[in-house]
Enzyme design. Structure first.
Site, PDB file in Angstrom:
ATOM      1  N   HIS A 157      -7.258  15.763 -29.735  1.00  0.00           N
ATOM      2  CA  HIS A 157      -6.279  15.635 -28.666  1.00  0.00           C
ATOM      3  C   HIS A 157      -6.829  16.019 -27.298  1.00  0.00           C
ATOM      4  CE1 HIS A 157      -2.020  14.534 -28.540  1.00  0.00           C
ATOM      5  NE2 HIS A 157      -2.132  14.422 -29.853  1.00  0.00           N
ATOM      6  N   ASP A 161      -5.204  11.024 -26.573  1.00  0.00           N
ATOM      7  CA  ASP A 161      -3.847  11.363 -27.017  1.00  0.00           C
ATOM      8  C   ASP A 161      -3.309  10.259 -27.928  1.00  0.00           C
ATOM      9  OD1 ASP A 161      -2.869   9.338 -25.404  1.00  0.00           O
ATOM     10  OD2 ASP A 161      -2.323  10.700 -23.768  1.00  0.00           O
TER      11      ASP A 161
END
Ligand SMILES: *[C@@H]1O[C@H](CO)[C@@H](O)[C@H](O)[C@H]1NC(C)=O
Length: 184
Positions: A157, A161
């Site tokens: 992440h 994303d």
């Protein structure tokens, strides 16, 4: 699967190595990385991969797989796998990757799994076995067979994303379901 058997007849008559499903997956993944370049990145470019020499897992890198033909990819994969088994990989063979494909289909026969990211890479694609399934048609005697494969993407992440990951999966699905588009 149809394209793969056509290509393998050509490979057989020219003495080339057989193209595996995994070679097609590598090519599709590399083209998806070209389409979604945010995924072609790592968390830090100063990170040095520590690889155990005795029993550690090697992750050899196929460079520029997006620009290579399937026959070349098949050659390199077989060569790197052989050298990994013989413990003769050099650091340049496993450094600098941004993305990994982990395939537990084929001889492992795993239908679906989650793979753990190799730091500092952006992501890893877990590829399950290709299996024949029945697709129901409109009537009781109306059905078709087709090959399906489950893939699972893990993303770091800090680099990618969920929205970018979804875009990557869409690009990958487009290529692997329409492998002729990989020629373009
Ligand atoms: C990924 O990035 C590297 C380094 O910038 C570049 O050389 C390579 O061509 C890129 N690969 C793809 C598939 O776009």
């Amino acid at each position: 699967m149809g394209l793969r058997s056509q290509l393998n007849s050509l490979q057989e008559s020219s003495g080339g190595k057989r193209i595996s499903v995994n070679d097609l997956v590598i090519k599709a993944a590399a083209l998806a990385l070209r389409k979604v370049p945010q995924c072609n990145s790592s968390w830090t470019d100063n990170y040095i991969l520590a690889v155990q020499t005795d029993n550690g897992l090697y992750v050899p890198v196929i460079r520029d797989a997006d620009k290579k033909g399937l026959s070349k990819i098949a050659d390199e994969v077989k060569n790197l796998a052989q050298r990994a088994r013989e413990n003769s990989l050099k650091p340049e063979d496993y450094e600098g990757g941004t993305f990994t494909v982990s395939n537990l289909g084929g001889p492992f026969g795993i239908k679906q799994f989650c793979a753990i990211i190799n730091p500092p890479q952006s992501g890893i694609l877990a590829v399950g076995s290709a299996e024949k399934r029945v697709i129901p048609g409109s009537g009781p005697d109306d059905f078709q067979f087709a090959s399906f494969m489950t893939i699972t993407l893990s993303c770091d992440h800090r680099v990618i994303d969920g929205a970018v990951g979804a875009e990557w999966l869409k690009a990958f699905k487009g290529y692997i379901e329409n492998p002729e588009s990989m020629l373009l």
